[in-house]
Structure formats: structure tokens, C-alpha cells
Design an enzyme around this catalytic site. Structure first.
Site, PDB file in Angstrom:
ATOM      1  CG  ASN A 184      30.776  33.641  34.811  1.00 59.48           C
ATOM      2  OD1 ASN A 184      29.975  33.477  35.731  1.00 59.48           O
ATOM      3  ND2 ASN A 184      32.088  33.520  34.972  1.00 59.48           N
ATOM      4  CG  ASN A 206      33.831  42.658  36.722  1.00 57.41           C
ATOM      5  OD1 ASN A 206      33.975  41.909  35.755  1.00 57.41           O
ATOM      6  ND2 ASN A 206      34.752  42.782  37.664  1.00 57.41           N
ATOM      7  CG  HIS A 245      36.755  40.229  41.180  1.00 55.79           C
ATOM      8  ND1 HIS A 245      37.779  40.532  40.302  1.00 55.79           N
ATOM      9  CD2 HIS A 245      37.333  39.968  42.375  1.00 55.79           C
ATOM     10  CE1 HIS A 245      38.931  40.466  40.952  1.00 55.79           C
ATOM     11  NE2 HIS A 245      38.688  40.135  42.212  1.00 55.79           N
ATOM     12  CD  GLU A 277      33.074  33.724  38.846  1.00 52.85           C
ATOM     13  OE1 GLU A 277      33.959  34.429  39.343  1.00 52.85           O
ATOM     14  OE2 GLU A 277      33.160  33.248  37.693  1.00 52.85           O
TER      15      GLU A 277
HETATM   16  C1  GAR Z   1      35.605  34.356  36.011  1.00 52.46           C
HETATM   17  O1  GAR Z   1      36.035  33.591  37.105  1.00 52.46           O
HETATM   18  C2  GAR Z   1      35.505  35.806  36.406  1.00 52.46           C
HETATM   19  O2  GAR Z   1      35.156  35.999  37.736  1.00 52.46           O
HETATM   20  C3  GAR Z   1      36.915  36.261  36.155  1.00 52.46           C
HETATM   21  O3  GAR Z   1      37.299  35.628  34.970  1.00 52.46           O
HETATM   22  C4  GAR Z   1      36.640  34.379  34.899  1.00 52.46           C
HETATM   23  C5  GAR Z   1      36.006  34.266  33.538  1.00 52.46           C
HETATM   24  O4  GAR Z   1      35.606  32.962  33.288  1.00 52.46           O
HETATM   25  N1  GAR Z   1      36.975  37.674  36.036  1.00 52.46           N
HETATM   26  C6  GAR Z   1      37.983  38.385  36.494  1.00 52.46           C
HETATM   27  O5  GAR Z   1      38.962  37.904  37.011  1.00 52.46           O
HETATM   28  C7  GAR Z   1      37.830  39.874  36.292  1.00 52.46           C
HETATM   29  N2  GAR Z   1      38.768  40.569  37.086  1.00 52.46           N
HETATM   30  P1  GAR Z   1      34.672  32.625  32.058  1.00 52.46           P
HETATM   31  O6  GAR Z   1      35.325  33.245  30.817  1.00 52.46           O
HETATM   32  O7  GAR Z   1      34.705  31.127  31.991  1.00 52.46           O
HETATM   33  O8  GAR Z   1      33.325  33.192  32.344  1.00 52.46           O
END
Ligand code: GAR
Length: 192
Positions: A17, A112, A114, A179
Site C-alpha cells: 500500500n 487506516n 483494513h 486497496e
Molecule cells: C493490507 O491488506 C491492510 O489492509 C492490512 O495489512 C495489509 C498490509 O499490506 N491491514 C490490516 O490488517 C490492519 N488491521 P501491505 O504491507 O502490503 O500494504
């Protein structure tokens, strides 16, 4: 003309992200600058991404327990954020619970991402829980951060189908793709 949006990003893991935010900045679809990339994981890809772009970084030792951060680490996070003067703070896969003083100082300016359609499937196992639910649709949410976990005002959501062949990994990969569009979109229209 408005100044570029000052974004601080907090992450713990693969940083996809964060990469999507950087891509949007580089492509000029998001007029912003990263004023801080803060992590609790010194070996994370998240940190490597920031270092490769020569961005300001901070590594905070939050202690061994994922759900119990020390008061000193919460104060350190706050102090780094204060010094960076962000317009908005993005939790992009930050797997620690952010608390005061940051939540109060930056109220309504922390968001955030999620991996579920909140209020469904709050918490750390949102993708696993969606798969186990038997539902055919899940998704992702960008929301404001408040003291109650995954309960702040929803800013944007997008649906993702759950396929019969999905594993937690394949489903999470598809949610992340969604996302990567949703989060830069929300930032490009900030403030909400
Ligand atoms: C993402 O899918 C985000 O939505 C999730 O962690 C991942 C991070 O991916 N966040 C949560 O679960 C927060 N509760 P990334 O490090 O590749 O961006």
C-alpha cells in the site's frame, strides 16, 4: 496553488500500500510528499521502499508483543510524527495499535486501510474470517482511526468477490489490489 499534502505513513510488512501511494505521487495523480515512513519492523520491505526513495524514516522498537506496545514506544511514535508535521497519517499495514498521545494530537487526521468491509471482520484476521464465513463477497475499507479498533468513520469501501477456489493468500492478494486503488484515491481528495 495548494502545497503538496504532507503524508506520514506507518507500516510493518510488505509495504504494497505504501508502494501504491509512492506510485501515485510519482505518476502525479496524488500531489503529496512523504514526510515520514515509520515502522516497528527493521527488516520490513516497507522500510526498504522508503530507503530506496531516500525518504525520512524512523524505526521504533514497540516491544515483543504485537498487541501490547510500551508507553515509551507510543511516545516515540508521537514525537516523530510531531516533528514531521504531517497533514495526514496513514496506517498502511501497521500491525500495532496506535494510542495516545498520537490519537488525540492527530484526531481526525489518521486513516487506516483494513482488508474487509467494516464493520464486518474487524481485527488482525479479517481475510481468514471472511473466508471462513462462507460469504461470497468481502472487500476493503479506508477509515478514520479512533481508540476503538477498526470502528472509526468509514471514508471509502470497495467490494471484492470471494471465489470458491480462494485461499487466504489469494483472497488477500486480490483485496490488496483493490486497496492499492482505493487508498491513493482517498488521499487525493483529502481532507474529507
Ligand atoms: C493490507 O491488506 C491492510 O489492509 C492490512 O495489512 C495489509 C498490509 O499490506 N491491514 C490490516 O490488517 C490492519 N488491521 P501491505 O504491507 O502490503 O500494504
Amino acid at each position: 496553488m495548494n502545497l503538496p499534502l504532507r503524508i506520514a505513513v506507518l507500516g510493518s510488512g510488505t509495504g504494497s500500500n505504501f508502494a501504491a501511494i509512492l506510485d501515485a505521487i510519482h505518476a502525479r495523480t496524488l500531489r503529496a510528499e512523504i514526510v515520514l515512513a515509520l515502522t516497528d519492523e527493521p527488516t520490513s520491505t516497507f522500510l526498504t521502499l522508503a530507503q530506496n526513495d531516500h525518504l525520512p524514516t524512523a524505526v521504533i522498537d514497540c516491544g515483543p508483543h504485537p498487541l501490547r506496545t510500551t508507553d515509551a514506544s507510543q511516545q516515540a511514535i508521537h514525537d516523530h510524527l510531531l516533528a514531521a508535521r504531517p497533514d495526514v497519517i496513514v496506517l498502511a499495514g501497521f500491525m500495532r495499535i496506535l494510542k495516545d498521545p498520537t490519537l488525540t494530537t492527530f484526531a481526525d487526521r489518521i486513516l487506516n486501510v483494513h482488508p474487509s468491509l467494516l464493520p464486518q471482520f474487524k481485527g488482525r484476521h479479517a481475510v481468514r474470517d471472511a473466508l471462513a464465513s462462507g460469504q461470497t463477497t468481502t472487500g476493503c475499507t479506508v477509515h478514520l482511526v479512533i481508540p476503538e479498533i477498526d470502528a472509526g468513520r468509514v471514508l471509502a469501501q470497495a467490494s471484492v468477490p470471494i471465489l470458491p477456489t480462494d485461499t487466504e493468500a489469494t483472497l488477500h492478494a486480490r483485496i490488496k489490489q483493490t486497496e492499492h486503488t482505493l487508498l491513493p484515491q482517498v488521499l487525493s481528495t483529502w481532507p474529507h
